[in-house]
Design a protein around this motif. Structure first.
Motif, PDB file in Angstrom:
ATOM      1  N   GLY A 156      26.742  45.628 -81.534  1.00  0.00           N
ATOM      2  CA  GLY A 156      25.416  46.006 -82.012  1.00  0.00           C
ATOM      3  C   GLY A 156      24.635  44.975 -82.783  1.00  0.00           C
ATOM      4  O   GLY A 156      23.670  45.327 -83.472  1.00  0.00           O
ATOM      5  N   ILE A 157      25.014  43.691 -82.696  1.00  0.00           N
ATOM      6  CA  ILE A 157      24.196  42.646 -83.310  1.00  0.00           C
ATOM      7  C   ILE A 157      23.000  42.391 -82.399  1.00  0.00           C
ATOM      8  O   ILE A 157      23.152  41.902 -81.280  1.00  0.00           O
ATOM      9  CB  ILE A 157      24.987  41.335 -83.502  1.00  0.00           C
ATOM     10  N   MET A 158      21.812  42.739 -82.859  1.00  0.00           N
ATOM     11  CA  MET A 158      20.594  42.506 -82.090  1.00  0.00           C
ATOM     12  C   MET A 158      19.874  41.319 -82.732  1.00  0.00           C
ATOM     13  O   MET A 158      19.216  41.451 -83.763  1.00  0.00           O
ATOM     14  CB  MET A 158      19.710  43.749 -82.081  1.00  0.00           C
ATOM     15  N   ALA A 159      20.061  40.151 -82.132  1.00  0.00           N
ATOM     16  CA  ALA A 159      19.507  38.921 -82.699  1.00  0.00           C
ATOM     17  C   ALA A 159      18.720  38.180 -81.641  1.00  0.00           C
ATOM     18  O   ALA A 159      19.011  38.268 -80.444  1.00  0.00           O
ATOM     19  CB  ALA A 159      20.632  38.029 -83.238  1.00  0.00           C
ATOM     20  N   ILE A 160      17.721  37.424 -82.092  1.00  0.00           N
ATOM     21  CA  ILE A 160      16.901  36.623 -81.194  1.00  0.00           C
ATOM     22  C   ILE A 160      17.052  35.150 -81.550  1.00  0.00           C
ATOM     23  O   ILE A 160      17.438  34.796 -82.669  1.00  0.00           O
ATOM     24  CB  ILE A 160      15.408  37.023 -81.278  1.00  0.00           C
ATOM     25  N   THR A 161      16.763  34.285 -80.603  1.00  0.00           N
ATOM     26  CA  THR A 161      16.816  32.846 -80.870  1.00  0.00           C
ATOM     27  C   THR A 161      15.574  32.425 -81.643  1.00  0.00           C
ATOM     28  O   THR A 161      14.450  32.815 -81.303  1.00  0.00           O
ATOM     29  CB  THR A 161      16.900  32.043 -79.565  1.00  0.00           C
ATOM     30  N   VAL A 162      15.776  31.630 -82.703  1.00  0.00           N
ATOM     31  CA  VAL A 162      14.650  31.124 -83.496  1.00  0.00           C
ATOM     32  C   VAL A 162      14.618  29.601 -83.505  1.00  0.00           C
ATOM     33  O   VAL A 162      13.705  29.001 -84.067  1.00  0.00           O
ATOM     34  CB  VAL A 162      14.685  31.668 -84.934  1.00  0.00           C
ATOM     35  N   LYS A 163      15.618  28.977 -82.889  1.00  0.00           N
ATOM     36  CA  LYS A 163      15.604  27.538 -82.720  1.00  0.00           C
ATOM     37  C   LYS A 163      16.420  27.189 -81.493  1.00  0.00           C
ATOM     38  O   LYS A 163      17.477  27.785 -81.243  1.00  0.00           O
ATOM     39  CB  LYS A 163      16.201  26.814 -83.939  1.00  0.00           C
ATOM     40  N   VAL A 164      15.937  26.242 -80.686  1.00  0.00           N
ATOM     41  CA  VAL A 164      16.702  25.710 -79.566  1.00  0.00           C
ATOM     42  C   VAL A 164      16.628  24.188 -79.636  1.00  0.00           C
ATOM     43  O   VAL A 164      15.580  23.623 -79.962  1.00  0.00           O
ATOM     44  CB  VAL A 164      16.192  26.217 -78.198  1.00  0.00           C
ATOM     45  N   ALA A 165      17.754  23.536 -79.366  1.00  0.00           N
ATOM     46  CA  ALA A 165      17.805  22.073 -79.489  1.00  0.00           C
ATOM     47  C   ALA A 165      18.889  21.494 -78.603  1.00  0.00           C
ATOM     48  O   ALA A 165      19.717  20.712 -79.054  1.00  0.00           O
ATOM     49  CB  ALA A 165      18.035  21.680 -80.946  1.00  0.00           C
ATOM     50  N   VAL A 166      18.886  21.884 -77.310  1.00  0.00           N
ATOM     51  CA  VAL A 166      19.911  21.378 -76.417  1.00  0.00           C
ATOM     52  C   VAL A 166      19.402  21.452 -74.981  1.00  0.00           C
ATOM     53  O   VAL A 166      18.533  22.271 -74.651  1.00  0.00           O
ATOM     54  CB  VAL A 166      21.216  22.197 -76.563  1.00  0.00           C
ATOM     55  N   MET A 167      19.942  20.576 -74.141  1.00  0.00           N
ATOM     56  CA  MET A 167      19.593  20.600 -72.729  1.00  0.00           C
ATOM     57  C   MET A 167      19.894  21.980 -72.135  1.00  0.00           C
ATOM     58  O   MET A 167      20.985  22.515 -72.313  1.00  0.00           O
ATOM     59  CB  MET A 167      20.383  19.528 -71.978  1.00  0.00           C
ATOM     60  N   LEU A 228       6.847  23.132 -81.733  1.00  0.00           N
ATOM     61  CA  LEU A 228       7.671  22.098 -81.094  1.00  0.00           C
ATOM     62  C   LEU A 228       7.933  20.957 -82.073  1.00  0.00           C
ATOM     63  O   LEU A 228       7.003  20.392 -82.646  1.00  0.00           O
ATOM     64  CB  LEU A 228       6.980  21.560 -79.845  1.00  0.00           C
ATOM     65  N   HIS A 229       9.203  20.629 -82.242  1.00  0.00           N
ATOM     66  CA  HIS A 229       9.583  19.489 -83.069  1.00  0.00           C
ATOM     67  C   HIS A 229       9.793  18.244 -82.222  1.00  0.00           C
ATOM     68  O   HIS A 229       9.708  17.123 -82.711  1.00  0.00           O
ATOM     69  CB  HIS A 229      10.857  19.806 -83.849  1.00  0.00           C
ATOM     70  N   SER A 230      10.124  18.449 -80.966  1.00  0.00           N
ATOM     71  CA  SER A 230      10.334  17.341 -80.043  1.00  0.00           C
ATOM     72  C   SER A 230       9.984  17.808 -78.640  1.00  0.00           C
ATOM     73  O   SER A 230      10.385  18.887 -78.220  1.00  0.00           O
ATOM     74  CB  SER A 230      11.790  16.871 -80.080  1.00  0.00           C
ATOM     75  N   THR A 231       9.230  16.961 -77.938  1.00  0.00           N
ATOM     76  CA  THR A 231       8.848  17.296 -76.557  1.00  0.00           C
ATOM     77  C   THR A 231       9.673  16.520 -75.541  1.00  0.00           C
ATOM     78  O   THR A 231       9.258  16.358 -74.394  1.00  0.00           O
ATOM     79  CB  THR A 231       7.349  16.999 -76.345  1.00  0.00           C
ATOM     80  N   ASN A 232      10.845  16.051 -75.982  1.00  0.00           N
ATOM     81  CA  ASN A 232      11.744  15.347 -75.068  1.00  0.00           C
ATOM     82  C   ASN A 232      11.946  16.182 -73.810  1.00  0.00           C
ATOM     83  O   ASN A 232      12.351  17.343 -73.889  1.00  0.00           O
ATOM     84  CB  ASN A 232      13.096  15.116 -75.760  1.00  0.00           C
ATOM     85  N   ILE A 234      14.160  16.222 -71.569  1.00  0.00           N
ATOM     86  CA  ILE A 234      15.540  16.608 -71.261  1.00  0.00           C
ATOM     87  C   ILE A 234      16.029  17.707 -72.200  1.00  0.00           C
ATOM     88  O   ILE A 234      16.587  18.718 -71.769  1.00  0.00           O
ATOM     89  CB  ILE A 234      16.470  15.386 -71.322  1.00  0.00           C
ATOM     90  N   SER A 235      15.801  17.530 -73.492  1.00  0.00           N
ATOM     91  CA  SER A 235      16.249  18.539 -74.459  1.00  0.00           C
ATOM     92  C   SER A 235      15.195  18.700 -75.553  1.00  0.00           C
ATOM     93  O   SER A 235      15.349  18.199 -76.664  1.00  0.00           O
ATOM     94  CB  SER A 235      17.596  18.149 -75.072  1.00  0.00           C
ATOM     95  N   PRO A 236      14.123  19.398 -75.255  1.00  0.00           N
ATOM     96  CA  PRO A 236      13.077  19.630 -76.259  1.00  0.00           C
ATOM     97  C   PRO A 236      13.601  20.497 -77.399  1.00  0.00           C
ATOM     98  O   PRO A 236      14.505  21.311 -77.211  1.00  0.00           O
ATOM     99  CB  PRO A 236      11.991  20.354 -75.464  1.00  0.00           C
ATOM    100  N   VAL A 237      13.043  20.282 -78.588  1.00  0.00           N
ATOM    101  CA  VAL A 237      13.452  21.036 -79.773  1.00  0.00           C
ATOM    102  C   VAL A 237      12.272  21.854 -80.264  1.00  0.00           C
ATOM    103  O   VAL A 237      11.160  21.339 -80.442  1.00  0.00           O
ATOM    104  CB  VAL A 237      13.929  20.094 -80.895  1.00  0.00           C
ATOM    105  N   GLY A 238      12.513  23.141 -80.464  1.00  0.00           N
ATOM    106  CA  GLY A 238      11.446  24.005 -80.952  1.00  0.00           C
ATOM    107  C   GLY A 238      11.990  25.099 -81.833  1.00  0.00           C
ATOM    108  O   GLY A 238      13.164  25.475 -81.746  1.00  0.00           O
ATOM    109  N   ILE A 239      11.137  25.624 -82.704  1.00  0.00           N
ATOM    110  CA  ILE A 239      11.528  26.736 -83.567  1.00  0.00           C
ATOM    111  C   ILE A 239      10.513  27.854 -83.436  1.00  0.00           C
ATOM    112  O   ILE A 239       9.373  27.653 -82.997  1.00  0.00           O
ATOM    113  CB  ILE A 239      11.636  26.306 -85.048  1.00  0.00           C
ATOM    114  N   LEU A 240      10.944  29.040 -83.808  1.00  0.00           N
ATOM    115  CA  LEU A 240      10.077  30.216 -83.817  1.00  0.00           C
ATOM    116  C   LEU A 240       9.669  30.486 -85.254  1.00  0.00           C
ATOM    117  O   LEU A 240      10.535  30.653 -86.132  1.00  0.00           O
ATOM    118  CB  LEU A 240      10.834  31.408 -83.220  1.00  0.00           C
ATOM    119  N   HIS A 241       8.360  30.514 -85.493  1.00  0.00           N
ATOM    120  CA  HIS A 241       7.846  30.797 -86.844  1.00  0.00           C
ATOM    121  C   HIS A 241       7.319  32.226 -86.886  1.00  0.00           C
ATOM    122  O   HIS A 241       6.324  32.552 -86.230  1.00  0.00           O
ATOM    123  CB  HIS A 241       6.720  29.829 -87.204  1.00  0.00           C
ATOM    124  N   PRO A 242       7.989  33.149 -87.632  1.00  0.00           N
ATOM    125  CA  PRO A 242       7.507  34.531 -87.718  1.00  0.00           C
ATOM    126  C   PRO A 242       6.172  34.577 -88.483  1.00  0.00           C
ATOM    127  O   PRO A 242       6.078  34.063 -89.598  1.00  0.00           O
ATOM    128  CB  PRO A 242       8.602  35.248 -88.504  1.00  0.00           C
TER     129      PRO A 242
END
Length: 730
Positions: A156-167, A228-232, A234-242
């Motif tokens: 029952g852990i209902m969680a969403i992604t708030v940061k991604v930083a990998v291919m 977006l922190h990085s627009t690479n 291959i592996s762009p980095v972004g966060i979710l700001h509530p």
């Protein structure tokens, strides 16, 4: 225990709380660290997740628990793996935060965290807990990440992604997605690129919006922005700001408290002196104790890059001064000897602590930690085993210690203080295992259920099996297997076990290790498979009233030590000593385990029957009344040295290679420790004179250890004595 839970908003910290409840603990407060600037979503921190911190404040109302929050003032200043107090470091913010929690809620005794695989984070949480006298609970530690993610979703852990930083994770596509919808994709990324399925490598971060712990309300995210922190490509980095969210009350459990009623801001930049020093330990060398009725004895020998030290007390009057006083004397003497040799506590690899009364175990630990602390052991605290022995029966005091010391500090120490499902924790300054130059010295392992730290039920065989599982969990951290890498298993068994119990323990140990090999558990070991020796020691008592304690010694060769080619050594054959000549029954007394050119360990037992045969070889001895006289012990000592010398020669070793030599003597022989020591000193001196054509020494360390029984098999532990030697080439 009453627990304060560290919460970052992520899935791991929330599920760790659920595991605490599963194991019977009570969550009484939450603690969170957030950026000093509300406008920041993320800090450059190795310790704390701060993305989504805007929502964490609502957890107080969701759970109906007080939330203590502190704005992070420090930064990463201490970059080493093991942490030491560093002003201005972000870890000190955690210390200040938890200090305030403990001040406001004195009943708090433990801290929960969501550490899964990061030693960096775990060690820092453990450091803070140690300073505050709290227990670290890390129930996710070392769990299989694939199974763990499935568990979180299923429970029952209902969680969403708030940061991604990998291919393979796209900010525009994957941010804001629920874990349940990404589970298959994360497994695929693991197969393709080795991505940590739970994001332990920083691949992604999550924010929990609902879980079974949220009894009063769930978080509903209304609006968010993707930054977006990085627009690479291959592996762009972004966060979710509530940017907008609200709480949706769970009607059946709803409450009307305002969030502000439950949230405490922890301010201040300096921790109180009482908190800073509350766990600082006194310097053992400053302790002065009297020994009017006791004589302190010490034996030591330095071989190549190791030093062996043993210290005990001769009780001259029979009057007891108490375990604390005796142990203080022993520890003080060892500390002085280390200093004279140019060493300190940080050079220790292993400690055998023998005490006369296991009821005084807590008292012994309190004394121990006044001398040996993490602050004094920069390269890691030594591993340790503790058993009760009948010390007084051979005229010894209430404490006896053996220490193994390395001249160098090139050791790898595993010291996990957090309680988890992985293996039993070592909350005090003693580690699970120490690796030094290819030898893994493992602490004594009890049959403890790791998450509860309680002895498992089911008797001796159940304890034995759990102890072996715990040993393997530790061995896994060094990429080896107890079924194929162990040189020697020392099995301490409680005197409460009857013969049938002892036999069952022996049979179960062999079956369990064989099953490990069949099931492929030995794939982590080197190509070299070791056939281990077993030594069974019967003792009056063990910690926690355990029935069995397992102490393994493993061979873990490095890249330069993988060769098993025999090293050619020229050694002159042994001369006939004291009239002994090889006979077929000698092989019945001894077993050996040899790594050609590197290691040799051997176990030799002398039974009453074999003592009769020794008497026939040495006609001046008489055993007609079956009594153990000093003359007979002298003959047995000569026989042991003769046979062990033959073992060493056959393996191309000499006595100069011997690092430890223990003589386990049945305490009811009624010969004092002092007399036994004189016998073996005399025998070694005679042996050196008899073998002048090759290098031998009469300056050989040996430790005489009184036991209730000993033997190479649990079927026969009533031997007069058993010898254990460990030899290693430089």
């Amino acid at each position: 225990m009453k627990v304060v839970a560290l919460v970052s908003g992520g899935k791991d910290s929330c599920y760790a709380m659920m595991k605490c409840l599963q194991y019977g603990h009570e969550i009484v407060a939450l603690a969170n660290l957030l950026p000093a600037d509300d406008a920041l979503d993320e800090l450059n921190s190795y310790m704390y997740q701060t993305v989504g911190h805007q929502i964490v404040v609502s957890y107080a109302k969701c759970m109906g628990l007080p939330l203590f929050r502190r704005r992070i003032q420090g930064s990463t200043r201490h970059h080493g793996l093991s942490y030491s107090i560093t002003p201005g470091d972000e870890v000190e913010d955690l210390f200040i935060l938890l200090s305030e929690v403990k001040r406001k809620i004195p009943s708090v005794t433990a801290v929960s965290s969501g550490a899964i695989a990061s030693d960096y984070q775990r060690l820092r949480v453990e450091s803070v807990c140690s300073r505050l006298g709290l227990v670290s609970l890390a129930y996710l530690w070392k769990l299989n990440q694939s199974l763990l993610l499935q568990e979180m979703i299923k429970n029952g852990i209902m969680a969403i992604t708030v940061k991604v930083a990998v291919m393979g994770l796209d900010p525009e596509k994957h941010l804001g997605k629920e874990l349940s919808s990404l589970e298959h994709h994360l497994h695929k990324l693991n197969e393709l690129y080795g991505v940590n399925i739970c994001g332990e490598g920083g691949e992604y971060e999550t924010l929990t919006l609902d879980c079974p712990l949220f009894k009063n309300a769930r978080v509903v995210l209304d609006e968010y922005q993707v930054v977006l922190h990085s627009t690479n490509p291959i592996s762009p980095v972004g966060i979710l700001h509530p940017s907008k969210f609200h709480l949706e009350q769970k009607m059946e459990n709803g409450i009307s408290l305002e969030v502000s009623d439950l949230v405490y801001e922890v301010l201040g930049g300096n921790c109180p002196q009482s908190c800073e020093t509350m766990s600082m330990l006194s310097d053992g060398s400053s302790i002065l104790v009297k020994a009017d009725n006791q004589k302190i004895e010490i034996s030591k020998t330095k071989k190549d890059n190791t030093l062996s030290l043993s210290c005990w007390l001769q009780n001259l009057s029979g009057a007891s001064t108490g375990l604390q006083t005796d142990l203080e004397l022993v520890l003080t003497k060892i500390e002085l000897e280390l200093t004279e040799c140019g060493y300190s506590w940080e050079n220790l690899l292993y400690i055998h602590l023998y005490i006369a009364d296991m009821n005084k175990f807590s008292e012994a630990n309190e004394t121990y930690v006044r001398f040996i602390t993490q602050n004094k052991c920069r390269f890691g605290v030594p591993s340790r085993s503790t058993v009760e022995l009948p010390l007084s029966k051979i005229g010894l005091g209430l404490a006896y210690m053996e220490v193994l010391v390395a001249a160098d500090t090139m050791k790898t120490v595993l010291h996990v203080q957090s309680i988890s499902g992985w293996a039993p924790s070592c909350i005090g300054p003693y580690s699970q295992a120490t690796l030094h130059k290819g030898i893994l010295y493992m602490a004594g392992q009890l049959g403890l259920d790791p998450p509860t730290m309680s002895l498992c039920t089911g008797g001796a065989t159940s304890e034995l099996e759990q102890a072996l599982k715990n040993s393997q969990a530790v061995a896994d951290c060094f990429n080896c297997s107890i079924s194929t890498s162990t040189l020697l298993f020392v099995m301490y068994c409680s005197e409460t076990l009857v013969t049938s119990d002892l036999i069952s323990v022996e049979e179960r140990a062999k079956i369990f290790l064989e099953e490990m090999k069949i099931n492929g558990s030995d794939t982590k070991s080197s190509s070299l498979v070791v056939d281990p020796l077993f030594l069974y020691i019967l003792v009056p008592d063990l910690p926690k009233r355990a029935l069995v304690e397992v102490k393994p010694i493993l061979y873990v060769p490095g890249d330069v030590e993988t060769s098993t080619d025999q090293v050619v050594v020229t050694i002159v054959s042994s001369q006939s000593s004291w009239g002994f000549k090889h006979e077929s029954w000698h092989s019945e007394c001894v077993q050996k385990c040899v790594i050609p050119g590197r290691l040799c360990t051997a176990i030799l037992s002398v039974s009453q029957t074999q003592a009769v045969k020794i008497c026939s070889t040495l006609p001046h001895l008489d055993l007609t009344d079956k009594s153990i006289t000093e003359d007979l012990m002298d003959g047995i000592a000569k026989f042991c040295i003769y046979v062990l010398d033959s073992v060493l020669l056959e393996a191309y070793f000499s006595w100069d290679d011997v690092k430890s030599f223990r003589i386990y003597v049945r305490a009811d022989v009624n010969i004092s420790h002092t007399t036994l020591s004189l016998i073996y000193n005399r025998v070694f001196s005679e042996f050196a004179e008899l073998n002048t054509t090759r290098r031998t020494t009469n300056d050989q360390i040996f430790n005489i250890i009184p036991v209730l029984g000993s033997g190479r098999s649990a079927r026969c532990v009533d031997n007069i004595l058993t010898c254990e030697i460990f030899a290693r080439k430089a």
